[in-house]
Scaffold this active site. Structure first.
Site, PDB file in Angstrom:
ATOM      1  N   ARG A   1       3.200   8.444  -8.377  1.00 34.51           N
ATOM      2  CA  ARG A   1       3.804   9.778  -8.515  1.00 34.51           C
ATOM      3  C   ARG A   1       5.054   9.745  -9.383  1.00 34.51           C
ATOM      4  O   ARG A   1       5.274  10.633 -10.206  1.00 34.51           O
ATOM      5  CB  ARG A   1       4.127  10.334  -7.117  1.00 34.51           C
ATOM      6  CG  ARG A   1       2.887  10.716  -6.313  1.00 34.51           C
ATOM      7  CD  ARG A   1       3.264  11.392  -5.002  1.00 34.51           C
ATOM      8  NE  ARG A   1       3.875  10.461  -4.069  1.00 34.51           N
ATOM      9  CZ  ARG A   1       3.190   9.700  -3.214  1.00 34.51           C
ATOM     10  NH1 ARG A   1       1.877   9.759  -3.188  1.00 34.51           N
ATOM     11  NH2 ARG A   1       3.813   8.880  -2.372  1.00 34.51           N
TER      12      ARG A   1
ATOM     13  N   ASP B   1       2.490   1.583  -3.972  1.00 34.85           N
ATOM     14  CA  ASP B   1       1.740   1.996  -5.171  1.00 34.85           C
ATOM     15  C   ASP B   1       1.619   3.507  -5.299  1.00 34.85           C
ATOM     16  O   ASP B   1       1.644   4.055  -6.408  1.00 34.85           O
ATOM     17  CB  ASP B   1       0.359   1.330  -5.214  1.00 34.85           C
ATOM     18  CG  ASP B   1      -0.468   1.601  -3.966  1.00 34.85           C
ATOM     19  OD1 ASP B   1      -0.033   2.395  -3.121  1.00 34.85           O
ATOM     20  OD2 ASP B   1      -1.560   1.011  -3.842  1.00 34.85           O
ATOM     21  N   GLY B   2       1.535   4.207  -4.158  1.00 33.45           N
ATOM     22  CA  GLY B   2       1.445   5.665  -4.215  1.00 33.45           C
ATOM     23  C   GLY B   2       2.720   6.290  -4.760  1.00 33.45           C
ATOM     24  O   GLY B   2       2.674   7.210  -5.593  1.00 33.45           O
TER      25      GLY B   2
ATOM     26  N   ASP C   1       0.833  -1.205   0.000  1.00 31.86           N
ATOM     27  CA  ASP C   1       0.000   0.000   0.000  1.00 31.86           C
ATOM     28  C   ASP C   1       0.868   1.255   0.000  1.00 31.86           C
ATOM     29  O   ASP C   1       0.469   2.301  -0.525  1.00 31.86           O
ATOM     30  CB  ASP C   1      -0.913  -0.015   1.234  1.00 31.86           C
ATOM     31  CG  ASP C   1      -1.884   1.153   1.255  1.00 31.86           C
ATOM     32  OD1 ASP C   1      -2.205   1.674   0.166  1.00 31.86           O
ATOM     33  OD2 ASP C   1      -2.310   1.549   2.344  1.00 31.86           O
TER      34      ASP C   1
ATOM     35  N   ASP D   1      -7.927  -1.663   1.087  1.00 34.47           N
ATOM     36  CA  ASP D   1      -7.605  -1.465   2.510  1.00 34.47           C
ATOM     37  C   ASP D   1      -8.793  -1.812   3.400  1.00 34.47           C
ATOM     38  O   ASP D   1      -8.674  -2.548   4.379  1.00 34.47           O
ATOM     39  CB  ASP D   1      -7.191  -0.020   2.767  1.00 34.47           C
ATOM     40  CG  ASP D   1      -5.824   0.302   2.195  1.00 34.47           C
ATOM     41  OD1 ASP D   1      -5.042  -0.634   1.971  1.00 34.47           O
ATOM     42  OD2 ASP D   1      -5.544   1.494   1.966  1.00 34.47           O
TER      43      ASP D   1
ATOM     44  N   ASP E   1      -7.313   1.360  -4.174  1.00 38.93           N
ATOM     45  CA  ASP E   1      -6.452   1.313  -3.001  1.00 38.93           C
ATOM     46  C   ASP E   1      -7.280   1.380  -1.715  1.00 38.93           C
ATOM     47  O   ASP E   1      -7.081   0.587  -0.784  1.00 38.93           O
ATOM     48  CB  ASP E   1      -5.466   2.478  -3.066  1.00 38.93           C
ATOM     49  CG  ASP E   1      -4.411   2.402  -1.977  1.00 38.93           C
ATOM     50  OD1 ASP E   1      -3.837   1.316  -1.780  1.00 38.93           O
ATOM     51  OD2 ASP E   1      -4.159   3.424  -1.315  1.00 38.93           O
TER      52      ASP E   1
END
Length: 274
Positions: free
Chosen positions: A98, A93-94, A90, A115, A111
């Site tokens: 970016r 992936d962010g 988790d 969660d 996402d």
């Protein structure tokens, strides 16, 4: 008293005007649903949002979560590894979104849904493992889903591009939580680790070694999962306080939007009757 009411009404009207100006400044374009479906169906391989790297990571998270649920009732080691890797991804992936310029609304929702669903499945298991505390776990599931759903919806109706874009004038707590990546990671990780520790405590019954207890007698009788749970409990409690704040703030935002829309409807009715 007769002068106070008009002044109060005037002040309320001024607030509505201010909200309308803010909403006009942050208004987002509306896309026709059928057109959006057609675009998603016809998208090329080079620009296929479903195949963005962050979304592929999201799919792997779902597979790992499914494996964790599969092994949860009979193989705690496999289940714990699969669950923890799914949750750690988790944070990956962010960064990938970016770095590669592949941020997407689909990815953000994928996402969040992953969660919520993964944590809820673990809490369902804990409800059966600790039936005397089942009501608490059920409350945590309800709070987690309701606070995030209302927060996401309030972000959409106010024209925000992301549910993580919370300003300090709306909530200092939510602003600090969402806008500091380190804080966000530590609180989320601590919360998940608390639930994982409770899961392992159901399986592990061997106390901490005597050599460690000799140094720290306070740990006598505790297992490693129980110790981890005790350390992470304050973080988990904080996470759920944040969920409550998020639910309350989202509720107030939605009520404020309702008041603005009702005021606009009354003004329109007055113009039609004039």
């Amino acid at each position: 008293m007769s002068e106070t009411k008009p002044n109060a009404a005037s002040a309320f009207s001024s607030r509505i005007d201010a909200v309308l100006k803010r909403r006009r400044a942050s208004v987002i374009e509306v896309v026709d649903a059928k057109s959006a479906v057609d675009l998603a169906t016809a998208q090329s391989y080079s620009e296929n949002v479903f195949l963005f790297v962050p979304n592929l990571i999201g799919y792997s998270r779902i597979i790992l979560a499914a494996l964790a649920m599969h092994y949860m009732n009979h193989h705690p080691k496999y289940s714990t590894v699969a669950y923890c890797v799914s949750q750690l991804l988790d944070a990956v992936d962010g960064h990938a979104a970016r770095y590669l310029g592949q941020a997407s609304k689909f990815g953000a929702v994928l996402d969040m849904v992953t969660d919520r669903a993964t944590t809820s499945c673990l809490l369902c298991y804990l409800s059966s493992a600790y039936p005397q505390h089942a009501l608490i776990f059920q409350f945590l599931i309800a709070l987690d889903f309701s606070s995030h759903y209302m927060h996401m919806y309030s972000s959409l109706v106010t024209g925000s591009k992301s549910h993580k874009l919370v300003t300090s004038d709306v909530s200092r707590i939510l602003w600090f939580y969402y806008n500091d990546p380190t804080t966000l990671f530590l609180i989320c990780a601590g919360n998940e680790l608390f639930f994982v520790a409770l899961y392992l405590a159901h399986w592990v019954h061997t106390p901490i070694s005597l050599s460690i207890v000799a140094v720290l007698p306070i740990l006598k009788g505790l297992t490693w999962p129980e110790l981890i749970a005790l350390v992470c409990f304050p973080v988990s409690a904080l996470k759920n306080v944040i969920n409550i704040v998020q639910l309350w703030k989202a509720s107030k935002i939605l009520v404020g939007v309702d008041l603005v829309e009702r005021a606009k409807a009354r003004e329109a009715a007055k113009r039609d009757n004039a």
